[in-house]
Design a protein around this motif. Structure first.
Motif, PDB file in Angstrom:
ATOM      1  N   LEU A 144       0.816  -1.213   0.000  1.00 38.67           N
ATOM      2  CA  LEU A 144       0.000   0.000   0.000  1.00 38.67           C
ATOM      3  C   LEU A 144       0.855   1.270   0.000  1.00 38.67           C
ATOM      4  O   LEU A 144       0.343   2.375   0.064  1.00 38.67           O
ATOM      5  N   THR A 145       2.162   1.096  -0.084  1.00 41.15           N
ATOM      6  CA  THR A 145       3.075   2.235  -0.086  1.00 41.15           C
ATOM      7  C   THR A 145       3.618   2.416  -1.502  1.00 41.15           C
ATOM      8  O   THR A 145       4.063   1.448  -2.105  1.00 41.15           O
TER       9      THR A 145
ATOM     10  N   GLY B  85     -14.711   4.031   4.461  1.00 37.37           N
ATOM     11  CA  GLY B  85     -14.932   4.245   3.026  1.00 37.37           C
ATOM     12  C   GLY B  85     -15.979   5.316   2.766  1.00 37.37           C
ATOM     13  O   GLY B  85     -16.224   5.689   1.632  1.00 37.37           O
TER      14      GLY B  85
ATOM     15  N   CYS C  29      -5.805   5.059   5.561  1.00 40.75           N
ATOM     16  CA  CYS C  29      -4.663   5.110   4.655  1.00 40.75           C
ATOM     17  C   CYS C  29      -4.736   6.347   3.768  1.00 40.75           C
ATOM     18  O   CYS C  29      -5.537   6.394   2.831  1.00 40.75           O
TER      19      CYS C  29
ATOM     20  N   ALA D 128      -2.440   7.501   1.736  1.00 34.64           N
ATOM     21  CA  ALA D 128      -1.928   7.252   0.393  1.00 34.64           C
ATOM     22  C   ALA D 128      -2.999   6.620  -0.486  1.00 34.64           C
ATOM     23  O   ALA D 128      -2.996   6.774  -1.697  1.00 34.64           O
ATOM     24  N   CYS D 129      -3.925   5.869   0.170  1.00 35.77           N
ATOM     25  CA  CYS D 129      -4.971   5.179  -0.596  1.00 35.77           C
ATOM     26  C   CYS D 129      -6.118   6.114  -0.943  1.00 35.77           C
ATOM     27  O   CYS D 129      -6.589   6.147  -2.066  1.00 35.77           O
ATOM     28  N   ASP D 130      -6.595   6.838   0.044  1.00 33.51           N
ATOM     29  CA  ASP D 130      -7.875   7.527  -0.103  1.00 33.51           C
ATOM     30  C   ASP D 130      -7.763   9.048  -0.129  1.00 33.51           C
ATOM     31  O   ASP D 130      -8.762   9.736  -0.299  1.00 33.51           O
TER      32      ASP D 130
ATOM     33  N   MET E  98      -6.794  11.182  -2.229  1.00 33.27           N
ATOM     34  CA  MET E  98      -7.224  11.890  -3.435  1.00 33.27           C
ATOM     35  C   MET E  98      -8.710  12.258  -3.423  1.00 33.27           C
ATOM     36  O   MET E  98      -9.134  13.193  -4.082  1.00 33.27           O
ATOM     37  N   PHE E  99      -9.491  11.482  -2.665  1.00 35.20           N
ATOM     38  CA  PHE E  99     -10.924  11.771  -2.599  1.00 35.20           C
ATOM     39  C   PHE E  99     -11.210  13.065  -1.828  1.00 35.20           C
ATOM     40  O   PHE E  99     -12.320  13.571  -1.858  1.00 35.20           O
TER      41      PHE E  99
ATOM     42  N   TRP F 185      -4.145   5.718  -9.499  1.00 41.13           N
ATOM     43  CA  TRP F 185      -3.493   6.237  -8.289  1.00 41.13           C
ATOM     44  C   TRP F 185      -3.923   5.502  -7.023  1.00 41.13           C
ATOM     45  O   TRP F 185      -3.451   5.789  -5.924  1.00 41.13           O
ATOM     46  N   CYS F 186      -4.827   4.552  -7.156  1.00 36.76           N
ATOM     47  CA  CYS F 186      -5.416   3.886  -5.984  1.00 36.76           C
ATOM     48  C   CYS F 186      -4.594   2.658  -5.620  1.00 36.76           C
ATOM     49  O   CYS F 186      -4.577   1.668  -6.349  1.00 36.76           O
ATOM     50  N   VAL F 187      -3.918   2.730  -4.480  1.00 38.15           N
ATOM     51  CA  VAL F 187      -3.005   1.635  -4.119  1.00 38.15           C
ATOM     52  C   VAL F 187      -3.761   0.369  -3.693  1.00 38.15           C
ATOM     53  O   VAL F 187      -3.298  -0.734  -3.937  1.00 38.15           O
ATOM     54  N   HIS F 188      -4.937   0.537  -3.100  1.00 36.36           N
ATOM     55  CA  HIS F 188      -5.742  -0.643  -2.753  1.00 36.36           C
ATOM     56  C   HIS F 188      -6.194  -1.379  -4.009  1.00 36.36           C
ATOM     57  O   HIS F 188      -6.331  -2.594  -4.011  1.00 36.36           O
TER      58      HIS F 188
ATOM     59  N   ARG G 168      -4.632  -1.729  -6.820  1.00 39.40           N
ATOM     60  CA  ARG G 168      -3.556  -2.578  -7.353  1.00 39.40           C
ATOM     61  C   ARG G 168      -3.476  -3.884  -6.590  1.00 39.40           C
ATOM     62  O   ARG G 168      -3.229  -4.931  -7.161  1.00 39.40           O
ATOM     63  N   ARG G 169      -3.674  -3.818  -5.279  1.00 37.99           N
ATOM     64  CA  ARG G 169      -3.613  -5.041  -4.472  1.00 37.99           C
ATOM     65  C   ARG G 169      -4.749  -5.982  -4.841  1.00 37.99           C
ATOM     66  O   ARG G 169      -4.615  -7.195  -4.752  1.00 37.99           O
TER      67      ARG G 169
ATOM     68  N   VAL H 295     -15.911   5.527  -3.380  1.00 39.85           N
ATOM     69  CA  VAL H 295     -14.638   5.066  -2.850  1.00 39.85           C
ATOM     70  C   VAL H 295     -14.224   3.863  -3.697  1.00 39.85           C
ATOM     71  O   VAL H 295     -15.070   3.105  -4.184  1.00 39.85           O
TER      72      VAL H 295
ATOM     73  N   THR I  28     -17.159  -2.933  -1.291  1.00 40.83           N
ATOM     74  CA  THR I  28     -16.055  -1.974  -1.278  1.00 40.83           C
ATOM     75  C   THR I  28     -14.823  -2.571  -0.603  1.00 40.83           C
ATOM     76  O   THR I  28     -14.932  -3.155   0.473  1.00 40.83           O
TER      77      THR I  28
END
Lengths: 307, 104
Positions: A44-45, A128, A134, A136-138, A140-141, B28-31, B33-34, B71, B88
């Motif tokens: 997640l990084t 959510g 996180c 880095a994950c979210d 941007m929202f 850009w969403c790292v989750h 990709r996983r 999300v 989700t």
């Protein structure tokens, strides 16, 4: 897939795939059980700068994939499956998963850790929907919006800094009066014009039903309560080890980490603990990878003796 | 068999043709990709029963808005041209399989 294996490895992060690499190279039939994708928390990084050998840094997801490929090159296999139960007490150990039952003569537990939850009502329902773990994950929202960050460690500081570049305003909420880590982010945060601090403060309630609208806060010194409207909250309050399935079988410390010394041996012969899940001083990708190698070494020694 | 990348036209055609599992994602969403390796496996496992496709919400924000995807990653199961159920950020392949058992 084969009915039984020399070594079953629960978890496909740096510890799991390092263990798999060493086990496979030692000629052991090795299966990694991973629930989502290789890499664990580092996946997640987007930028890992503290794993040696990558002078420009490396994307964490990419690093996870490479670790998997490296282990599979020597014959380790991967099964995407969620572990649901473990029976570790017999010489042939059984792991029940969503993809069937697997048996192995040794087990390496490398299940890692997950973000800690605050434990307030509606937390799960709003995850959510304004509640995130996180940045880095979210993050941007929340471009151009107002967000809160809860926590005082290096992750909280790093996430607050990342969010300060995206969001209109960031409010850092911490139950103490200073940040724990003297991180490189600390000074940058103090200087950021759009970051506000609420020291000695905790979150006591999530406001909103379908979506987070704000937080109810309590000042720990005065006891005064207040509402803070915000579009999102990022919870960076540490991690909890993924050991729920092991309670009652293996010795855990009070925080839930598997008790094992530098040999990675747990309280059951033939069961080893590698990576963030183990009691240790420093939880990093590089120390997890080191644990994997050590666990493979002692698993091999155990299997030689057990023959 | 791997998941299809939907543009707007292919998305509409697929949803009209039969059950579709759509992975709403963004680069850009790292989750996201996983989730991708698992989603590709699901596409193979369910081939013939379900079409699996991916929608990049940066390219098709109108679809994300239309189906209230706030999300990502969010998986939406379409049946009979309608969004039937959504999931989700599933944390495992098993979670997606359980979701499909329940709704497909």
């Amino acid at each position: 897939m084969e009915p039984h294996w020399d070594v079953l490895i629960a978890g496909g992060g740096p510890a799991g795939y390092s263990a798999a690499l060493y086990c496979a190279r030692a000629g052991l039939r090795t299966l990694v059980l991973e629930q989502l994708s290789a890499g664990g928390q580092i996946a997640l990084t987007t930028q890992v700068d503290n794993y040696p050998g990558f002078p420009e840094g490396i994307d964490g997801f990419e690093l996870g994939q490479r670790m998997r490929q490296g282990a599979e090159r020597f014959g380790a296999r991967t099964q995407l499956a969620e572990v649901t139960a473990l029976e570790l007490n017999r010489p042939l150990k059984t792991v029940h998963t969503s993809a069937g039952v697997f048996q192995g003569r040794a087990v390496i537990v490398a299940t890692g850790a997950n973000p800690r939850r605050l434990g307030l009502p509606k937390e799960q329902a709003l995850t959510g929907r304004g509640v995130s773990y996180c940045a880095a994950c979210d993050g941007m929202f929340y471009r151009g919006k107002t967000v809160a960050v809860v926590g005082g460690g290096s992750t909280a500081a790093a996430d607050a800094l990342l969010l300060s570049r995206l969001c209109k305003k960031v409010i850092l909420i911490h139950r103490r009066d200073t940040l724990r880590a003297a991180s490189i982010e600390h000074q940058a945060l103090l200087e950021a014009p759009n970051v506000e601090f609420r020291w000695n403060t905790t979150v006591i309630q999530f406001l909103g039903s379908d979506r987070l609208l704000g937080l109810r806060l309590r000042d720990l010194l005065s006891g005064a309560e207040a509402e803070l409207p915000c579009d999102g909250v990022f919870l960076c309050i540490g991690r909890v080890p993924a050991t729920a399935l092991l309670q009652g079988q293996l010795e855990l410390d009070s925080a839930g980490y598997l008790i094992a010394d530098e040999t990675t041996r747990t309280s059951i012969p033939g069961v080893f603990a590698a990576g963030d899940v183990r009691t240790k001083a420093l939880r990093q990708a590089v120390t997890a990878a080191a644990d994997g190698a050590v666990a493979a070494h002692y698993a091999e020694e155990y299997l030689r003796g057990a023959q | 068999m791997s998941a299809v990348h939907f543009d707007l036209e292919r998305f509409r055609q697929a949803v009209d043709a039969g059950p579709v599992l759509v992975d709403f994602w963004a680069p850009w969403c790292v989750h996201c990709r996983r989730l991708d390796p698992v989603f590709q496996e699901i596409a193979g496992d369910y081939a013939g029963r379900l079409q699996a496709g991916q929608v990049n919400i940066d390219d098709l924000p109108q679809l994300a808005a239309e189906y209230h995807v706030n999300v990502i990653p969010t998986l939406v199961l379409f049946r009979d041209g309608r969004a039937e159920a959504s999931l989700t950020a599933p944390e495992s392949k098993a979670r997606i399989e359980a979701f499909l058992r329940e709704h497909l």
